[in-house]
Design an enzyme around this catalytic site. Structure first.
Site, PDB file in Angstrom:
ATOM      1  N   GLU A 192       0.711  -1.302   0.122  1.00 22.69           N
ATOM      2  CA  GLU A 192       0.079   0.043  -0.019  1.00 22.69           C
ATOM      3  C   GLU A 192       0.960   1.316   0.043  1.00 22.69           C
ATOM      4  O   GLU A 192       0.205   2.315   0.243  1.00 22.69           O
ATOM      5  CB  GLU A 192      -0.796   0.075   1.316  1.00 22.69           C
ATOM      6  CG  GLU A 192      -1.875  -0.982   1.028  1.00 22.69           C
ATOM      7  CD  GLU A 192      -3.050  -0.871   0.256  1.00 22.69           C
ATOM      8  OE1 GLU A 192      -3.497   0.012   0.218  1.00 22.69           O
ATOM      9  OE2 GLU A 192      -3.223  -1.865  -0.421  1.00 22.69           O
TER      10      GLU A 192
ATOM     11  N   HIS B 186      -4.735   2.018   6.884  1.00 17.71           N
ATOM     12  CA  HIS B 186      -3.223   2.097   7.020  1.00 17.71           C
ATOM     13  C   HIS B 186      -2.766   2.712   8.037  1.00 17.71           C
ATOM     14  O   HIS B 186      -3.515   3.401   9.080  1.00 17.71           O
ATOM     15  CB  HIS B 186      -2.963   3.197   5.696  1.00 17.71           C
ATOM     16  CG  HIS B 186      -3.530   2.800   4.354  1.00 17.71           C
ATOM     17  ND1 HIS B 186      -4.154   3.428   3.560  1.00 17.71           N
ATOM     18  CD2 HIS B 186      -3.339   1.535   3.651  1.00 17.71           C
ATOM     19  CE1 HIS B 186      -4.067   3.081   2.314  1.00 17.71           C
ATOM     20  NE2 HIS B 186      -3.756   1.851   2.366  1.00 17.71           N
TER      21      HIS B 186
ATOM     22  N   CYS C 267      -2.915  11.432   3.701  1.00 20.06           N
ATOM     23  CA  CYS C 267      -3.107  10.783   2.522  1.00 20.06           C
ATOM     24  C   CYS C 267      -3.015  11.367   1.264  1.00 20.06           C
ATOM     25  O   CYS C 267      -2.528  10.778   0.173  1.00 20.06           O
ATOM     26  CB  CYS C 267      -4.627  10.325   2.563  1.00 20.06           C
ATOM     27  SG  CYS C 267      -4.985   8.951   3.762  1.00 20.06           S
TER      28      CYS C 267
END
Length: 452
Positions: free
Chosen positions: A178, A253, A375
Site C-alpha cells: 500500500e 493504513h 493521504c
C-alpha cells in the site's frame, strides 16, 4: 572534504481527478462507507487540495503536484468482456455491473501516500533516490493505478544519475503493498541517514490473525521486499505489526493512526501490536546514528481510538521548519472536536517536543471519502541537485498555482452523483483535461490514451 549536501522534504500532493465521487469502494474505510451515494463536487475537491498546497508553499515548505489518472478506465471494462464503442461499454457496464463501472471511475489516485515507497539518497547504497510504485492489490479500483503512477514517477524523476525506479511487486495478496501509507522515515535531519519503519497488517504466507472485522492490506513480505529492492540493511529497518484492534476500528493504513517526521513519532496507543518493542527497536537503531527518538504517545484514555480515526488526527502532515520546530497540519474536523482540540493544544504547549504549531485545513471533499492531509501527499526527500534534475514542471509556485486553479475551473464539474458516472461525456472531459495538464506540467505522454 566536500560539504555535506543539504536536503529538503518535498510534499508531492495528488491533484484530485475530474471523476471524484462517493462510490464507497474501499472496504474498511469507514468515512467512505458513511458517505456512499453522496453528491460529490470534483471542482471544490481539487481547489481545496490546491489551497492547502499553496498555503504550505507560502509558509516556506517545498510543495509539488502529482497528476490525476485518466478515468473511467475503459481498458479494464474491455478486459472484463464489455465490447463496442466507449458509449456502448459505459452504458452496458452501468446496466449489468455498476460496481465495475464505479471501480473503473474511481479518482482514488488523489491519495498519493499510496502511490509508492521512497528511499532518499542519504540512505541508499548507490546515493540515488529509489521508488517502488505500490501494487494496491487489496482493492480493484486502486490496483488500476500502478501503471500510470509508474509512468508519472518515471517522467518526473527521469534522471538515472539521481533516481532509480523499481517494478511494482507482483499483484498477489502475499505481497500486498500500500505504499508510503505504511512507511515512515525517522532521522536527525533530512540530509542525514535515517531509519525506516515499515508497518504491516498481516503475514502474507499466513499465520494466526487477531483481525476480525476488516482485512489487513499490507503484508510483512511486501515491506521486506521493498526494503531489499532499495538496498536497505537490517540496521536501517524496523518492521512492526499494526495493532489489529486499530485495523478493525477503521485504521486501514498505519498513517491513519501514526505519523513520523525527523526524530518525532506521533502515534496513538493502539498504533502498534507491540508498542514497546517498536519503540525499543527504533531507539536502538537511531542511537547508532547519534540521534534520539522523540515519541509522542496519545493514550486511549485521552483520545478514544474511534475518535482518533473519525477525525483523522494522526493522518496529519508533520512538517519541519528550518529552525527545527515542526508544524502539524490537521483536517478541520480536528478543530471542531473538543477532545481532539484539547490533545492538540497539549502537544503544542509541551516544550519537550518540537511541535510548536497546529494548523487546520478544510479538505472536506477528501475527508468524506476517507483521506486526510497525510493521504494527499507523497513525501520525497531531495537534495538541491536532485530537485534541479526533475524532469517535469511540478514544483508549485505562485504562477503554477494560478494556472492549475484556472485549469480546474475550466475542466471540472461542480456536481457529480454516482449515476453521472454513466455519462459518456466524462471520458472525453477527463481526457481533454489531462491532456492539457500533461502539457502544462511537461510530463509527456504518461496516459495510455495519449499513446494510441
Amino acid at each position: 572534504m566536500m560539504p555535506k549536501p543539504t536536503a529538503r522534504e518535498v510534499n508531492f500532493d495528488g491533484l484530485v481527478g475530474p471523476t471524484h465521487n462517493y462510490s464507497g469502494l474501499a472496504h474498511g474505510n469507514l468515512a467512505a462507507a458513511r458517505h456512499q451515494g453522496a453528491i460529490a463536487n470534483p471542482r471544490a475537491a481539487a481547489l481545496q487540495g490546491l489551497a492547502k498546497m499553496k498555503a504550505l508553499h507560502d509558509e516556506g515548505f517545498a510543495q509539488a503536484v502529482l497528476p490525476p489518472h485518466h478515468r473511467p478506465n475503459l481498458d479494464l471494462l474491455r478486459r472484463l468482456g464489455f465490447a463496442g464503442g466507449d458509449t456502448t461499454i459505459i452504458r452496458q457496464a452501468e446496466r449489468e455491473a455498476p460496481q465495475l463501472l464505479r471501480s473503473a471511475s474511481s479518482a482514488a489516485a488523489m491519495w498519493t501516500a499510496n502511490a509508492a515507497t521512497v528511499t532518499p539518497s542519504a540512505d541508499s547504497a548507490d546515493a540515488r533516490v529509489h521508488f517502488t510504485p505500490a501494487n494496491l492489490q487489496a482493492s480493484l479500483h486502486r490496483s488500476l493505478e500502478t501503471e500510470t503512477t509508474a509512468a508519472a514517477l518515471s517522467a518526473i524523476f527521469a534522471d538515472e544519475q539521481h533516481f532509480s525506479h523499481h517494478p511494482a511487486l507482483p499483484a498477489t495478496s502475499i505481497l500486498g503493498d500500500e505504499g508510503a501509507a505504511n512507511h515512515t522515515r525517522l532521522c536527525e535531519g533530512y540530509a542525514h541517514p535515517g531509519i525506516h519503519l515499515f508497518v504491516y497488517g498481516r503475514h502474507g504466507f499466513g499465520g494466526d490473525s487477531a483481525i476480525r472485522r476488516f482485512s489487513a492490506r499490507q503484508s510483512l513480505e511486501a515491506s521486506q521486499a521493498i526494503a531489499r529492492q532499495h538496498g536497505l540493511t537490517d540496521e536501517q529497518c524496523v518492521f512492526s505489526a499494526q495493532h489489529p484492534g486499530a485495523i478493525d476500528a477503521g485504521a486501514f493504513h498505519n498513517d491513519v493512526i501514526a505519523v513520523g517526521n525527523g526524530r518525532v513519532l506521533f502515534y496513538h496507543e493502539y498504533a502498534f501490536a507491540d508498542e514497546q518493542a517498536t519503540l525499543d527497536a527504533l531507539s536502538r537503531r537511531m542511537d547508532t546514528l547519534d540521534t534520539t527518538l522523540c515519541p509522542i504517545r496519545v493514550s486511549n484514555d485521552s483520545l478514544p481510538l474511534q475518535t482518533a480515526i473519525s477525525t483523522y488526527l494522526f493522518n496529519s502532515q508533520l512538517l519541519s521548519r528550518e529552525d527545527g520546530s515542526m508544524m502539524l497540519i490537521v483536517p478541520a474536523e480536528c478543530d471542531t472536536d473538543p477532545t481532539v482540540a484539547e490533545v492538540i493544544e497539549a502537544i503544542v504547549d509541551d516544550t519537550d517536543n518540537p511541535i510548536t504549531e497546529a494548523r487546520a485545513f478544510d479538505i472536506k471533499q477528501s475527508m468524506d471519502n476517507g483521506g486526510g492531509p497525510a493521504c494527499l501527499r507523497l513525501r520525497v526527500v531531495l537534495t538541491d541537485a536532485e530537485r534541479d534534475a526533475l524532469g517535469a514542471k511540478v514544483m508549485l509556485d505562485d504562477a503554477r498555482y494560478e494556472t492549475l486553479c484556472d485549469w480546474v475551473r475550466r475542466h471540472y464539474r461542480d456536481r457529480l452523483a454516482i449515476e453521472d458516472l454513466a455519462d459518456p461525456a466524462l471520458v472525453t472531459e477527463s481526457a481533454a483535461a489531462l491532456d492539457e495538464l500533461s502539457q502544462l506540467l511537461q510530463l509527456g505522454s504518461i496516459y495510455p490514451f495519449q499513446r494510441t
